[in-house]
Design an enzyme around this catalytic site. Structure first.
Site, short mmCIF file in Angstrom:
data_model
loop_
_atom_site.label_atom_id
_atom_site.label_comp_id
_atom_site.label_asym_id
_atom_site.label_seq_id
_atom_site.Cartn_x
_atom_site.Cartn_y
_atom_site.Cartn_z
N HIS A 249 11.50 6.76 -28.74
CA HIS A 249 10.55 5.55 -28.58
C HIS A 249 9.49 5.91 -29.22
O HIS A 249 9.29 7.58 -29.72
CB HIS A 249 10.19 5.13 -27.18
CG HIS A 249 11.19 4.53 -26.38
ND1 HIS A 249 11.67 3.10 -26.91
CD2 HIS A 249 11.89 4.54 -25.41
CE1 HIS A 249 12.41 2.57 -26.09
NE2 HIS A 249 12.58 3.55 -24.97
N CYS A 299 9.49 3.75 -32.82
CA CYS A 299 8.35 2.66 -33.20
C CYS A 299 6.98 3.24 -33.37
O CYS A 299 6.66 4.18 -32.60
CB CYS A 299 8.49 1.71 -32.11
SG CYS A 299 9.56 0.44 -32.76
#
Length: 435
Positions: A249, A299
């Site tokens: 992430h 991200c």
């Protein structure tokens, strides 16, 4: 640092961690060139005073032969005389000598002989210039018109060309893959289904490109830093390249070089600019002048790109699957009505040192899509492009192919993705395809 001084630091580590005031040493160690600003920031971010002291002592062991003597000097300058005396008892500290200037013998320049011919026609017939003959100087100075080869330290002979990096070592180099899939409940980050597919593809691909591949799974922030530090301390002198792949992430963070950060499974992030700093020419001397490649599938923002309208001839749309997800941690609420199975992945920026390339799965600030069944758009495309084109094309050209292919995809028939890279390479890079 010499081995005897390392042992002195290790032997007295308990006392140093207990009594050292690291904050008072930062300016002196920075001014005297022992640490860089980024390294000081890294030490400061390690936690409490004791944590910072422990990190400072550990990092000092990697900072060259002058580090021990400069530490003693800084301890005296900051009135930490007891610790300075404690370290001196083990062995005499090396003296810090200024660099000895080298004598350069310049060639003797003699004036050109004067021509006594005054007749223009005669001067044209006898115009044979006479120049003073000079013996070649053993020490040549490069000029803008001509570049002379630089002397290299003894050891392995590098055969770099202006056009391409040398990439014929066997193995070519080390490749570290950090694959974070299952996150701790307190992190409030979801499991990254499909990431193992990405990891398997990239492990096989870079092994096929003659890299030594190490895969680390589900690392916390501190473990990510430790893995990168261990990679930077390896001896890369017999290698031609180094690769780091982050699958996790991501989010946006404040930055002065590279935007974006990747998360450990504990919910704590590591900025991309810190990741690249571990392998730059200053912190990893055995990789100086060699390409360092970073691939980031994580991200760095929560914006979703709906694209813009183009003529039908310009694009061949590809619809993503129903299981497309992202790896983004939103910075604000979103009004997009996506299903709960949709998630996001990458974000980027670049370092100032040379010979570094950072490839991100998406444009800074936007989400990056991952299919839970077939893996991320970016990694799937990257693997395919490398398989089909590595034998004929250089890396930057192949990354443009990846950009084009990924840009054709659509999540839910609506959302787009645009990968990108920050290129500080000085030459073309061609991978090995025949081992």
């Amino acid at each position: 640092m010499e081995e005897i001084h390392k042992k002195i630091l290790q032997r007295n580590r308990t006392n140093l961690v207990r009594d050292l005031d690291p904050s008072s040493l930062y300016d002196g160690l920075l001014e005297k060139g022992v640490f860089t600003r980024d390294m000081i920031d890294e030490i400061k971010s390690s936690g409490t005073r004791r944590d910072q002291a422990r990190k400072l002592v550990q990092d000092l062991e990697t900072r060259g032969s002058r580090a021990f003597a400069i530490l003693l000097l800084c301890l005296e300058e900051t009135s930490q005389h007891g610790l300075a005396e404690l370290l001196r008892r083990g062995a005499p500290a090396p003296q810090i000598h200024p660099a000895t200037p080298h004598r350069v013998d310049l060639p003797v320049v003699r004036p050109l002989p004067l021509s006594l011919c005054t007749d223009v026609e005669q001067q044209g017939k006898d115009n044979v210039p006479i120049y003073p003959i000079q013996k070649p100087s053993p020490t040549l100075s490069p000029s803008p018109e001509r570049e002379y080869p630089r002397t290299r330290p003894p050891g392995r002979i590098r055969r770099d060309s202006i056009q391409s990096y040398k990439m014929d070592a066997s193995p070519c180099g080390h490749c570290l893959i950090i694959n974070n899939v299952d996150f701790e409940p307190d992190s409030e980050l979801s499991s990254r289904k499909g990431s193992n597919i990405d990891c398997d593809k990239l492990e096989k691909r870079f092994k096929a490109l003659n890299f030594i591949v190490e895969v680390r799974t589900n690392l916390k922030q501190r473990q990510i830093k430790h893995a990168l530090s261990a990679l930077s301390k390896k001896d890369h002198s017999q290698c031609d390249c180094c690769v780091v792949i982050m699958l996790s992430h991501g989010t946006e963070v404040s930055h002065n070089r590279f935007p974006g950060a990747v998360f450990g499974v504990d919910g704590q992030n590591v900025p991309v600019q810190h990741i690249t700093n571990y392998l730059n020419g200053q912190n990893c001397p055995s990789l100086q002048g060699k390409p360092k490649l970073f691939f980031i599938q994580a991200c760095g923002g929560d914006e979703r790109d709906t694209g813009f309208e183009v003529s039908p001839d310009e694009v061949e749309p590809s619809i993503g699957g129903a299981d497309d997800q992202t790896d983004a941690i939103p910075m604000s609420s979103s009004s997009d009505s996506l299903s709960l199975s949709d998630e996001v992945d990458a974000r980027a920026t670049l370092p100032t040192p040379s010979d570094i390339l950072v490839s991100y799965s998406t444009f800074p600030g936007y989400v990056s899509w991952r299919d839970t069944q077939s893996g991320s758009w970016y990694v799937e495309t990257l693997d395919q492009v490398l398989e089909e084109n590595a034998a004929t094309d250089d890396l930057v050209t192949m990354l443009m192919m990846v950009n084009h292919e990924v840009s054709q995809n659509s999540a839910k028939g609506l959302y787009k993705q645009m990968p990108g890279s920050f290129n500080f390479l000085r030459k073309l890079l061609h991978f090995q395809t025949h081992v």
